[in-house]
Design a protein around this motif. Sequence first.
Motif, PDB file in Angstrom:
ATOM      1  N   HIS A   1     -50.548  43.430 125.129  1.00  0.00           N
ATOM      2  CA  HIS A   1     -50.161  44.823 125.395  1.00  0.00           C
ATOM      3  C   HIS A   1     -49.378  44.963 126.700  1.00  0.00           C
ATOM      4  O   HIS A   1     -48.888  46.048 127.013  1.00  0.00           O
ATOM      5  CB  HIS A   1     -51.409  45.714 125.497  1.00  0.00           C
ATOM      6  CG  HIS A   1     -52.098  45.951 124.198  1.00  0.00           C
ATOM      7  ND1 HIS A   1     -52.331  47.203 123.693  1.00  0.00           N
ATOM      8  CD2 HIS A   1     -52.599  45.102 123.282  1.00  0.00           C
ATOM      9  CE1 HIS A   1     -52.956  47.111 122.529  1.00  0.00           C
ATOM     10  NE2 HIS A   1     -53.132  45.832 122.261  1.00  0.00           N
TER      11      HIS A   1
ATOM     12  N   TYR B   1     -46.756  56.402 133.632  1.00  0.00           N
ATOM     13  CA  TYR B   1     -46.387  56.571 132.218  1.00  0.00           C
ATOM     14  C   TYR B   1     -44.898  56.836 132.106  1.00  0.00           C
ATOM     15  O   TYR B   1     -44.252  57.342 133.025  1.00  0.00           O
ATOM     16  CB  TYR B   1     -47.213  57.668 131.525  1.00  0.00           C
ATOM     17  CG  TYR B   1     -47.251  59.012 132.190  1.00  0.00           C
ATOM     18  CD1 TYR B   1     -46.166  59.879 132.122  1.00  0.00           C
ATOM     19  CD2 TYR B   1     -48.398  59.425 132.870  1.00  0.00           C
ATOM     20  CE1 TYR B   1     -46.210  61.122 132.727  1.00  0.00           C
ATOM     21  CE2 TYR B   1     -48.453  60.672 133.480  1.00  0.00           C
ATOM     22  CZ  TYR B   1     -47.350  61.511 133.407  1.00  0.00           C
ATOM     23  OH  TYR B   1     -47.396  62.739 134.017  1.00  0.00           O
TER      24      TYR B   1
ATOM     25  N   THR C   1     -50.607  52.973 128.893  1.00  0.00           N
ATOM     26  CA  THR C   1     -51.900  53.659 128.893  1.00  0.00           C
ATOM     27  C   THR C   1     -52.703  53.353 130.160  1.00  0.00           C
ATOM     28  O   THR C   1     -53.447  54.183 130.652  1.00  0.00           O
ATOM     29  CB  THR C   1     -52.682  53.335 127.605  1.00  0.00           C
ATOM     30  OG1 THR C   1     -53.932  53.974 127.655  1.00  0.00           O
ATOM     31  CG2 THR C   1     -52.902  51.838 127.404  1.00  0.00           C
ATOM     32  N   ARG C   2     -52.524  52.146 130.692  1.00  0.00           N
ATOM     33  CA  ARG C   2     -53.362  51.725 131.822  1.00  0.00           C
ATOM     34  C   ARG C   2     -52.535  50.855 132.761  1.00  0.00           C
ATOM     35  O   ARG C   2     -51.611  50.163 132.318  1.00  0.00           O
ATOM     36  CB  ARG C   2     -54.532  50.928 131.250  1.00  0.00           C
ATOM     37  CG  ARG C   2     -55.626  50.624 132.215  1.00  0.00           C
ATOM     38  CD  ARG C   2     -56.869  50.151 131.475  1.00  0.00           C
ATOM     39  NE  ARG C   2     -57.513  51.248 130.772  1.00  0.00           N
ATOM     40  CZ  ARG C   2     -58.471  51.099 129.858  1.00  0.00           C
ATOM     41  NH1 ARG C   2     -58.869  49.883 129.515  1.00  0.00           N
ATOM     42  NH2 ARG C   2     -59.012  52.144 129.285  1.00  0.00           N
TER      43      ARG C   2
ATOM     44  N   GLY D   1     -54.575  60.403 124.613  1.00  0.00           N
ATOM     45  CA  GLY D   1     -53.311  59.676 124.644  1.00  0.00           C
ATOM     46  C   GLY D   1     -52.167  60.482 125.242  1.00  0.00           C
ATOM     47  O   GLY D   1     -51.008  60.072 125.142  1.00  0.00           O
TER      48      GLY D   1
ATOM     49  N   ASP E   1     -56.259  54.757 134.372  1.00  0.00           N
ATOM     50  CA  ASP E   1     -55.637  55.221 133.134  1.00  0.00           C
ATOM     51  C   ASP E   1     -54.512  56.192 133.475  1.00  0.00           C
ATOM     52  O   ASP E   1     -54.674  57.050 134.353  1.00  0.00           O
ATOM     53  CB  ASP E   1     -56.664  55.941 132.264  1.00  0.00           C
ATOM     54  CG  ASP E   1     -57.600  54.957 131.584  1.00  0.00           C
ATOM     55  OD1 ASP E   1     -57.342  53.736 131.681  1.00  0.00           O
ATOM     56  OD2 ASP E   1     -58.574  55.412 130.960  1.00  0.00           O
TER      57      ASP E   1
ATOM     58  N   ARG F   1     -49.455  48.719 127.693  1.00  0.00           N
ATOM     59  CA  ARG F   1     -49.079  49.718 126.686  1.00  0.00           C
ATOM     60  C   ARG F   1     -50.236  49.974 125.710  1.00  0.00           C
ATOM     61  O   ARG F   1     -51.171  49.189 125.625  1.00  0.00           O
ATOM     62  CB  ARG F   1     -47.865  49.212 125.899  1.00  0.00           C
ATOM     63  CG  ARG F   1     -46.604  49.003 126.736  1.00  0.00           C
ATOM     64  CD  ARG F   1     -45.996  50.327 127.146  1.00  0.00           C
ATOM     65  NE  ARG F   1     -44.671  50.106 127.702  1.00  0.00           N
ATOM     66  CZ  ARG F   1     -43.525  50.178 126.987  1.00  0.00           C
ATOM     67  NH1 ARG F   1     -43.566  50.458 125.698  1.00  0.00           N
ATOM     68  NH2 ARG F   1     -42.371  49.968 127.573  1.00  0.00           N
ATOM     69  N   GLU F   2     -50.083  51.063 124.945  1.00  0.00           N
ATOM     70  CA  GLU F   2     -51.133  51.422 123.968  1.00  0.00           C
ATOM     71  C   GLU F   2     -51.249  50.376 122.861  1.00  0.00           C
ATOM     72  O   GLU F   2     -52.320  50.142 122.336  1.00  0.00           O
ATOM     73  CB  GLU F   2     -50.795  52.766 123.321  1.00  0.00           C
ATOM     74  CG  GLU F   2     -50.858  53.931 124.281  1.00  0.00           C
ATOM     75  CD  GLU F   2     -50.238  55.170 123.662  1.00  0.00           C
ATOM     76  OE1 GLU F   2     -51.003  56.027 123.176  1.00  0.00           O
ATOM     77  OE2 GLU F   2     -48.995  55.283 123.659  1.00  0.00           O
ATOM     78  N   ARG F   3     -50.104  49.802 122.475  1.00  0.00           N
ATOM     79  CA  ARG F   3     -50.112  48.814 121.401  1.00  0.00           C
ATOM     80  C   ARG F   3     -49.391  47.551 121.860  1.00  0.00           C
ATOM     81  O   ARG F   3     -48.926  47.469 122.990  1.00  0.00           O
ATOM     82  CB  ARG F   3     -49.443  49.406 120.148  1.00  0.00           C
ATOM     83  CG  ARG F   3     -50.238  50.538 119.541  1.00  0.00           C
ATOM     84  CD  ARG F   3     -49.557  51.142 118.323  1.00  0.00           C
ATOM     85  NE  ARG F   3     -48.337  51.892 118.672  1.00  0.00           N
ATOM     86  CZ  ARG F   3     -48.314  53.128 119.164  1.00  0.00           C
ATOM     87  NH1 ARG F   3     -49.437  53.800 119.362  1.00  0.00           N
ATOM     88  NH2 ARG F   3     -47.182  53.715 119.464  1.00  0.00           N
TER      89      ARG F   3
ATOM     90  N   GLY G   1     -45.823  52.016 122.291  1.00  0.00           N
ATOM     91  CA  GLY G   1     -46.484  53.193 122.862  1.00  0.00           C
ATOM     92  C   GLY G   1     -46.330  53.222 124.375  1.00  0.00           C
ATOM     93  O   GLY G   1     -45.648  52.382 124.965  1.00  0.00           O
TER      94      GLY G   1
END
Length: 430
Positions: free
Chosen positions: A317, A338, A355-356, A397, A391, A423-425, A352
């Motif tokens: 990710h 972000y 996210t973190r 999300g 986060d 990333r988220e994915r 995506g």
Amino acid sequence: MSFQPPVDVDPELAALRAAAARGGLDDRVRLALALVQRGAMEEAFELHRAAAEAGHGGAQVECARMLLYGIGTDAAPHAAVDWLERAERQRNVVAGYFLALIALGSTVLPRDGRINQRVLAGVQAGFPPALRAAAVHFGRRDSAQDQALCVQMLQRAAQLGDGIAAQLLLPRLARGEGCAPQPAAAEDLRRRLEAAGALPLPASSARRPTTDPRHIPAPGMVALEDALQTPPLVERASSPRMSEIEGLLSADECRLLIACGAQLLRRSQTLDPETGQPAATQVRTSQDASFDPILEDLALRAVQLRIARAARMELVHAEQLIVLRYAPGEEYRPHRDYLNPASLAADRPHAGNRTRTICVYLNDVEAGGATEFPAAGVRVEPRAGCAVMFDNLDADGRPNADSLHAGLPVERGEKWLATLWLRERRYRSY
Ligand SMILES: O=C(O)CCC(=O)C(=O)O
Ligand SMILES: [Fe+2]
């Protein structure tokens, strides 16, 4: 960047082409390597693949590396593994080393005991990247035997011409870490490194990393999978959700990231909110290095896998690892990590948003350089080997404005930091 003549008027390349046309497999592989250096990746890949099919072990490894990272061809990690296994059957230790590197991530190959056998084979064959990874691995552990092994392996790698190992060796000789202090040898090495243009590393006095005692292997045993264990999180705030992690990286690991990053530094940039394109601004005045995955070696990969794990995420990710250097007065003004829609569209939107974030401090800063979270009212002081993670999105999300944070100006000394934006994915190919 050095001047390179265009590929079609390059006399050295013309000679290599002529040799390849009449010569054997080795000549064709030499031509392919020269083409890679000149950026002619598609042609290089075809040559490597043909030589690989004809059974050339070195070409099988190169072909695998290009398939792994999608260079000159589409990324195909499983096909890369097939080539490496073929080369390993011909006793190619470099192939074994790459199989260990891939297996450690457990995305394409299982993370099993063969990793350690393969690393050990690389160590025994004197393959410097395997020696360096094993040295860093032993250096994480307390026992005198492991510490001595770390120094011996750095020495061997340095003797074989590995400049990074030499940089890691210097503070150990000077300070007597894993050996008696050797001021004369350290001074000699320092002069040689200076002559070669290597920056002296800042003092990184990270304490031994925190490891669950149940996971400390017997002295002298290579157990890379155990080195992925992470220390516990200490939660500091809930909006943004943020935590600190003590003792994530060892002093050698901090030095490794600094030494590798130092070679790649350039002025930091931020993304223009309108166009999504990077530009130098006053928001971020540091220098940074972005590690293309092709530059990752086993030691760097083990470190990144542990950092991602500490953030409770898979390394696939993660965007490219960033190492930052702030000189006195330099800072990263309040910002959010972000991506806005334009930046996201420009870089793998299927993965995506970020996210973190996890940031690991690589040295102890003399003064200044804390990471500040104004919404949470929290300030984290940099300490070598420790990490802060937070986060950037809320539980649904959506971008969380409270994730605002800043790297405060360094007042004295310098600050080195490693960041993974997650990333988220899935973002990476393996
Ligand atoms: O330098 C710091 O403390 C913060 C760095 C940061 O915000 C980032 O890398 O995204
Ligand atoms: Fe940030």
